[in-house]
Design a protein around this motif. Structure first.
Motif, PDB file in Angstrom:
ATOM      1  N   PHE A  65      -1.706  -6.634   0.003  1.00 20.33           N
ATOM      2  CA  PHE A  65      -3.034  -6.368  -0.532  1.00 20.33           C
ATOM      3  C   PHE A  65      -3.842  -5.590   0.494  1.00 20.33           C
ATOM      4  CE2 PHE A  65      -1.700  -9.753  -3.326  1.00 20.33           C
ATOM      5  CZ  PHE A  65      -2.256  -9.375  -4.541  1.00 20.33           C
ATOM      6  N   THR A  66      -4.582  -4.592   0.015  1.00 20.19           N
ATOM      7  CA  THR A  66      -5.366  -3.748   0.904  1.00 20.19           C
ATOM      8  C   THR A  66      -6.674  -4.435   1.258  1.00 20.19           C
ATOM      9  OG1 THR A  66      -6.615  -2.573  -0.803  1.00 20.19           O
ATOM     10  CG2 THR A  66      -4.399  -1.758  -0.305  1.00 20.19           C
ATOM     11  N   CYS A  67      -7.406  -3.829   2.206  1.00 17.23           N
ATOM     12  CA  CYS A  67      -8.685  -4.396   2.640  1.00 17.23           C
ATOM     13  C   CYS A  67      -9.843  -3.901   1.794  1.00 17.23           C
ATOM     14  CB  CYS A  67      -8.931  -4.062   4.117  1.00 17.23           C
ATOM     15  SG  CYS A  67      -8.955  -2.298   4.492  1.00 17.23           S
ATOM     16  N   ARG A  68      -9.560  -3.230   0.684  1.00 18.38           N
ATOM     17  CA  ARG A  68     -10.631  -2.704  -0.151  1.00 18.38           C
ATOM     18  C   ARG A  68     -10.206  -2.712  -1.613  1.00 18.38           C
ATOM     19  NH1 ARG A  68     -10.141   3.885  -0.016  1.00 18.38           N
ATOM     20  NH2 ARG A  68      -8.113   3.852  -1.044  1.00 18.38           N
ATOM     21  N   PRO A  69     -11.080  -2.803  -2.582  1.00 20.79           N
ATOM     22  CA  PRO A  69     -12.379  -3.423  -2.369  1.00 20.79           C
ATOM     23  C   PRO A  69     -12.218  -4.901  -2.635  1.00 20.79           C
ATOM     24  CG  PRO A  69     -12.306  -2.381  -4.518  1.00 20.79           C
ATOM     25  CD  PRO A  69     -10.939  -2.189  -3.903  1.00 20.79           C
ATOM     26  N   ALA A  70     -12.587  -5.715  -1.726  1.00 20.30           N
ATOM     27  CA  ALA A  70     -12.474  -7.180  -1.832  1.00 20.30           C
ATOM     28  C   ALA A  70     -11.055  -7.627  -2.162  1.00 20.30           C
ATOM     29  CB  ALA A  70     -13.455  -7.722  -2.872  1.00 20.30           C
ATOM     30  N   PHE A  71     -10.050  -6.942  -1.598  1.00 21.85           N
ATOM     31  CA  PHE A  71      -8.646  -7.304  -1.754  1.00 21.85           C
ATOM     32  C   PHE A  71      -8.162  -7.232  -3.202  1.00 21.85           C
ATOM     33  CE2 PHE A  71      -7.750  -8.548   2.532  1.00 21.85           C
ATOM     34  CZ  PHE A  71      -8.973  -8.966   3.043  1.00 21.85           C
TER      35      PHE A  71
ATOM     36  N   ALA B 193       3.944  -0.760   6.726  1.00 14.91           N
ATOM     37  CA  ALA B 193       2.932  -1.742   7.125  1.00 14.91           C
ATOM     38  C   ALA B 193       1.551  -1.160   6.872  1.00 14.91           C
ATOM     39  CB  ALA B 193       3.089  -2.115   8.595  1.00 14.91           C
ATOM     40  N   LEU B 194       0.617  -2.013   6.500  1.00 11.20           N
ATOM     41  CA  LEU B 194      -0.766  -1.642   6.254  1.00 11.20           C
ATOM     42  C   LEU B 194      -1.648  -2.469   7.179  1.00 11.20           C
ATOM     43  CD1 LEU B 194      -2.939  -0.234   4.382  1.00 11.20           C
ATOM     44  CD2 LEU B 194      -2.843  -2.318   3.001  1.00 11.20           C
ATOM     45  N   HIS B 195      -2.590  -1.813   7.877  1.00  7.33           N
ATOM     46  CA  HIS B 195      -3.474  -2.554   8.772  1.00  7.33           C
ATOM     47  C   HIS B 195      -4.402  -3.450   7.947  1.00  7.33           C
ATOM     48  CE1 HIS B 195      -6.329  -3.535  11.926  1.00  7.33           C
ATOM     49  NE2 HIS B 195      -5.490  -3.005  12.808  1.00  7.33           N
ATOM     50  N   PRO B 196      -4.564  -4.720   8.336  1.00  4.94           N
ATOM     51  CA  PRO B 196      -5.395  -5.637   7.545  1.00  4.94           C
ATOM     52  C   PRO B 196      -6.864  -5.265   7.491  1.00  4.94           C
ATOM     53  CG  PRO B 196      -3.948  -6.843   9.033  1.00  4.94           C
ATOM     54  CD  PRO B 196      -3.881  -5.401   9.437  1.00  4.94           C
ATOM     55  N   CYS B 197      -7.368  -4.527   8.488  1.00  3.97           N
ATOM     56  CA  CYS B 197      -8.799  -4.214   8.549  1.00  3.97           C
ATOM     57  C   CYS B 197      -9.106  -2.726   8.522  1.00  3.97           C
ATOM     58  CB  CYS B 197      -9.406  -4.825   9.816  1.00  3.97           C
ATOM     59  SG  CYS B 197      -9.264  -6.619   9.917  1.00  3.97           S
TER      60      CYS B 197
ATOM     61  N   PRO C 235      16.683   3.952  14.597  1.00  5.71           N
ATOM     62  CA  PRO C 235      16.440   3.786  13.155  1.00  5.71           C
ATOM     63  C   PRO C 235      15.484   2.619  12.920  1.00  5.71           C
ATOM     64  CG  PRO C 235      18.775   4.123  13.590  1.00  5.71           C
ATOM     65  CD  PRO C 235      18.126   3.915  14.924  1.00  5.71           C
ATOM     66  N   VAL C 236      14.332   2.890  12.331  1.00  2.43           N
ATOM     67  CA  VAL C 236      13.260   1.894  12.216  1.00  2.43           C
ATOM     68  C   VAL C 236      13.621   0.843  11.167  1.00  2.43           C
ATOM     69  CG1 VAL C 236      10.811   1.550  11.761  1.00  2.43           C
ATOM     70  CG2 VAL C 236      11.588   3.650  12.890  1.00  2.43           C
ATOM     71  N   SER C 237      13.482  -0.427  11.558  1.00  8.44           N
ATOM     72  CA  SER C 237      13.827  -1.528  10.654  1.00  8.44           C
ATOM     73  C   SER C 237      12.623  -2.383  10.270  1.00  8.44           C
ATOM     74  CB  SER C 237      14.901  -2.416  11.282  1.00  8.44           C
ATOM     75  OG  SER C 237      14.458  -2.927  12.530  1.00  8.44           O
ATOM     76  N   CYS C 238      11.549  -2.390  11.090  1.00 11.83           N
ATOM     77  CA  CYS C 238      10.378  -3.203  10.762  1.00 11.83           C
ATOM     78  C   CYS C 238       9.142  -2.660  11.474  1.00 11.83           C
ATOM     79  CB  CYS C 238      10.605  -4.670  11.118  1.00 11.83           C
ATOM     80  SG  CYS C 238      11.005  -4.959  12.858  1.00 11.83           S
ATOM     81  N   LEU C 239       7.973  -2.874  10.845  1.00  9.20           N
ATOM     82  CA  LEU C 239       6.688  -2.446  11.394  1.00  9.20           C
ATOM     83  C   LEU C 239       5.658  -3.526  11.131  1.00  9.20           C
ATOM     84  CD1 LEU C 239       6.613   1.231  10.041  1.00  9.20           C
ATOM     85  CD2 LEU C 239       6.875   0.581  12.445  1.00  9.20           C
ATOM     86  N   ALA C 240       4.707  -3.693  12.058  1.00  5.90           N
ATOM     87  CA  ALA C 240       3.638  -4.674  11.863  1.00  5.90           C
ATOM     88  C   ALA C 240       2.422  -4.270  12.681  1.00  5.90           C
ATOM     89  CB  ALA C 240       4.101  -6.073  12.268  1.00  5.90           C
ATOM     90  N   PHE C 241       1.240  -4.367  12.084  1.00  9.46           N
ATOM     91  CA  PHE C 241      -0.016  -4.104  12.777  1.00  9.46           C
ATOM     92  C   PHE C 241      -0.601  -5.402  13.317  1.00  9.46           C
ATOM     93  CE2 PHE C 241      -0.139  -0.147  10.235  1.00  9.46           C
ATOM     94  CZ  PHE C 241      -0.557   0.753  11.217  1.00  9.46           C
ATOM     95  N   HIS C 242      -1.388  -5.282  14.397  1.00  8.09           N
ATOM     96  CA  HIS C 242      -2.176  -6.400  14.890  1.00  8.09           C
ATOM     97  C   HIS C 242      -3.208  -6.756  13.820  1.00  8.09           C
ATOM     98  CE1 HIS C 242      -5.144  -8.560  17.372  1.00  8.09           C
ATOM     99  NE2 HIS C 242      -4.147  -8.780  18.219  1.00  8.09           N
ATOM    100  N   PRO C 243      -3.587  -8.043  13.688  1.00  8.85           N
ATOM    101  CA  PRO C 243      -4.527  -8.436  12.627  1.00  8.85           C
ATOM    102  C   PRO C 243      -5.853  -7.692  12.644  1.00  8.85           C
ATOM    103  CG  PRO C 243      -3.484 -10.369  13.580  1.00  8.85           C
ATOM    104  CD  PRO C 243      -3.059  -9.204  14.411  1.00  8.85           C
ATOM    105  N   TYR C 244      -6.358  -7.314  13.832  1.00 11.02           N
ATOM    106  CA  TYR C 244      -7.628  -6.584  13.852  1.00 11.02           C
ATOM    107  C   TYR C 244      -7.682  -5.450  14.869  1.00 11.02           C
ATOM    108  CZ  TYR C 244      -8.505  -9.991  17.595  1.00 11.02           C
ATOM    109  OH  TYR C 244      -8.406 -10.770  18.715  1.00 11.02           O
TER     110      TYR C 244
END
Length: 234
Positions: free
Chosen positions: A117-123, A162-166, A205-214
């Motif tokens: 779920f994206t950070c907009r609008p209101a998830f 991966a999508l940044h949470p903020c 070869p990229v297998s996983c991605l993750a953003f920091h929570p903020y």
């Protein structure tokens, strides 16, 4: 193909959602250490490849699955599962197990790499990406009209997303050894092909991605057993 174990953690309720190469999804209350719900995955011919969840009070008011929220709406949550055949299905924790899945969206034709779920609008907006390199955006209130939009972010198979949470940025990865940095519309902002050192070794070869929570930090893992953390600051 089999996906192995796929999981999603809900911090607010202490619930672990697990699925994968199985015909069921299970919800575990880790405080009580017991299985609190079991759902048929709804697809006997394909495995669950990705999971995402959101509280009913955050995003789901007005969806076909929840036409009347009521005062107890915040007590439940929705789970979205992506499948190896490209399907997306929505499960509702408030209804009987036999009523799940309560929504299905079938537009992707390939393995779903990631749902979030994206950070907009209101998830209210859901993002899904497939192995074919396409990203789709959905509003669960209007799924009968199909996805809101589709963006092709890469031609080679997309093996991680991966999508940044903020922040309005996301990243996609490929087995062709690169990571793309994108804005929330899918436009490319940059590309990572080499590790930042004097040797300039090519990323694996990229297998996983993750953003920091903020923070604006991105972690990427590759099949060469190297994990890298990237920052916007030098």
């Amino acid at each position: 193909s089999r996906s192995g174990l796929v999981s999603e953690w809900r911090q607010d309720s202490g619930t672990l959602i697990v699925g994968g190469s199985s015909e069921t999804l299970r919800l575990w209350d880790l405080e009580q250490e017991q299985n609190v719900a079991t759902w048929k995955s709804g697809c006997d011919t394909s495995c669950v490849t990705s999971l995402a969840s959101v509280g009913w009070g955050s995003a789901m008011e007005g969806t076909p699955a929840a036409p009347n929220m009521g005062s107890g709406a915040g007590s439940g949550f929705a789970v979205v599962a992506g499948y190896g055949n490209g399907a997306l299905r929505v499960f509702d924790t408030r209804v009987d197990a036999k009523a799940n899945p309560c929504l299905s969206m079938i537009e992707h034709q390939h393995w779903v790499v990631h749902v979030q779920f994206t950070c907009r609008p209101a998830f209210q907006e859901l993002l899904s990406g497939s192995l074919a390199g396409e990203i789709k955006f959905w509003d669960l209130r209007y799924t009968r009209k199909g996805s809101l939009r589709t963006t092709q972010v890469q031609r080679s198979p997309m093996t991680a997303l991966a999508l940044h949470p903020c922040a309005p940025i996301m990243a996609s990865g490929s087995h062709k050894q690169f990571i793309k940095i994108l804005n929330s519309e899918g436009d490319q902002l940059g590309m990572i092909k080499h590790h930042n050192n004097f040797m300039g070794q090519r990323v694996g070869p990229v297998s996983c991605l993750a953003f920091h929570p903020y923070k604006l930090l991105l972690a990427g893992g590759a099949t060469d057993s190297i994990i890298s953390v990237y920052s916007t600051e030098p």
